[in-house]
Design an enzyme around this catalytic site. Sequence first.
Site, PDB file in Angstrom:
ATOM      1  CE  LYS A   1      40.122 -27.224 -64.169  1.00 54.20           C
ATOM      2  NZ  LYS A   1      39.653 -26.845 -62.826  1.00 54.20           N
TER       3      LYS A   1
ATOM      4  CG  ASP B   1      38.377 -29.698 -61.270  1.00 51.86           C
ATOM      5  OD1 ASP B   1      38.428 -30.761 -60.630  1.00 51.86           O
ATOM      6  OD2 ASP B   1      39.318 -28.880 -61.328  1.00 51.86           O
TER       7      ASP B   1
ATOM      8  CE  LYS C   1      41.060 -30.587 -58.107  1.00 49.50           C
ATOM      9  NZ  LYS C   1      40.496 -29.387 -58.741  1.00 49.50           N
TER      10      LYS C   1
ATOM     11  CG  ASP D   1      31.094 -36.218 -47.911  1.00 48.74           C
ATOM     12  OD1 ASP D   1      30.913 -37.018 -46.970  1.00 48.74           O
ATOM     13  OD2 ASP D   1      30.758 -35.025 -47.860  1.00 48.74           O
TER      14      ASP D   1
ATOM     15  CB  THR E   1      49.573 -30.515 -60.103  1.00 45.70           C
ATOM     16  OG1 THR E   1      48.360 -29.762 -60.140  1.00 45.70           O
ATOM     17  CG2 THR E   1      49.478 -31.651 -61.063  1.00 45.70           C
TER      18      THR E   1
ATOM     19  NE  ARG F   1      46.837 -20.083 -61.507  1.00 44.28           N
ATOM     20  CZ  ARG F   1      47.409 -20.568 -60.408  1.00 44.28           C
ATOM     21  NH1 ARG F   1      47.592 -19.781 -59.364  1.00 44.28           N
ATOM     22  NH2 ARG F   1      47.777 -21.831 -60.352  1.00 44.28           N
TER      23      ARG F   1
HETATM   24  O1  C5P Z   1      45.813 -21.792 -63.341  1.00 43.93           O
HETATM   25  P1  C5P Z   1      46.295 -23.193 -63.441  1.00 43.93           P
HETATM   26  O2  C5P Z   1      46.761 -23.581 -64.837  1.00 43.93           O
HETATM   27  O3  C5P Z   1      47.282 -23.601 -62.358  1.00 43.93           O
HETATM   28  O4  C5P Z   1      44.956 -24.067 -63.189  1.00 43.93           O
HETATM   29  C1  C5P Z   1      44.974 -25.464 -63.048  1.00 43.93           C
HETATM   30  C2  C5P Z   1      43.580 -25.948 -62.831  1.00 43.93           C
HETATM   31  O5  C5P Z   1      43.617 -27.366 -62.675  1.00 43.93           O
HETATM   32  C3  C5P Z   1      42.899 -25.394 -61.601  1.00 43.93           C
HETATM   33  O6  C5P Z   1      41.540 -25.180 -61.955  1.00 43.93           O
HETATM   34  C4  C5P Z   1      43.009 -26.485 -60.565  1.00 43.93           C
HETATM   35  O7  C5P Z   1      41.898 -26.526 -59.703  1.00 43.93           O
HETATM   36  C5  C5P Z   1      43.028 -27.731 -61.438  1.00 43.93           C
HETATM   37  N1  C5P Z   1      43.691 -28.894 -60.874  1.00 43.93           N
HETATM   38  C6  C5P Z   1      45.017 -28.906 -60.478  1.00 43.93           C
HETATM   39  N2  C5P Z   1      45.586 -30.028 -59.940  1.00 43.93           N
HETATM   40  C7  C5P Z   1      44.872 -31.140 -59.837  1.00 43.93           C
HETATM   41  C8  C5P Z   1      43.531 -31.154 -60.242  1.00 43.93           C
HETATM   42  C9  C5P Z   1      42.982 -30.003 -60.781  1.00 43.93           C
HETATM   43  O8  C5P Z   1      45.688 -27.894 -60.619  1.00 43.93           O
HETATM   44  N3  C5P Z   1      45.449 -32.243 -59.379  1.00 43.93           N
END
Ligand code: C5P
Length: 244
Positions: free
Chosen positions: A39, A66, A68, A71, A130, A221
């Site tokens: 991603k 991704d 998102k 607009d 989230t 992460r």
């Molecule tokens: O590091 P972590 O596991 O928190 O990364 C989650 C990834 O998912 C990030 O790239 C974040 O931008 C993406 N994301 C999210 N919540 C959403 C949509 C995408 O955390 N609703």
Amino acid sequence: MNRETPDARSRLAVALDLSDRTALLAMARLLAPEAGVLKVGLEAFVAEGPTLVRDLVASGADVFLDLKLHDIPNTVSRAAAAAVRTGASVVNCHALGGAEMMKAFGEGARSAAAKAGLDAPKLIAVTILTSLDAAAVRAVGLGGSPREAALRLAILAKESGLDGVVCSPEEIETIRAALGGDFLLVVPGVRPRSGAAGDQRRVATPADAIRAGADLLVVGRPITAASDPAAAARAIVAEIAAAR
Ligand code: C5P
């Protein structure tokens, strides 16, 4: 991403949230054998642009771009078309942009794929981030619980012709029950049992998310910041395989 696939790796998308091209490509090389989807999000895209996505696609990776998008419909339609021309396999917009915007997103993306002779990518909408908890959802003026808001937005995304949504682990069962087995549920906020939540508020383990009905888990992460990212990805894939 096929729910019936025997390959647990195809259910893991690693969020390559890095802004340095060299570091990102090195991480991608390390993780490509471990995860079905790579991603690219805003951090990497703003820093390195579509060339980075094209290079990952050329290396054979399935890329989830991704961005998102959110607009006016015309702008989103054109941005979706450009996103699809990178060769990404999954692209997304925000459901909060509304039904007309989501329809424009789908039309722009599908017609660009057809013109370029590409397979139509999976087109999905983010419901409620989230990182937002119930208080944060109320503070932006949305009625009901995060789960109710996410379900409303998921229904709107399906009615707008999209393939699926991004939702938190807490909404998987509700959305799956309402929208059926073919609707793609992409789930971030996934944390191995030992991992820190960071800024994510509505979290679950990989096994719990898969059992609840998630199609594709997005993990950043806990993998990219691990001392051994490949081993961290393998452990999550093993957890996915054991949960099915
Ligand atoms: O590091 P972590 O596991 O928190 O990364 C989650 C990834 O998912 C990030 O790239 C974040 O931008 C993406 N994301 C999210 N919540 C959403 C949509 C995408 O955390 N609703």
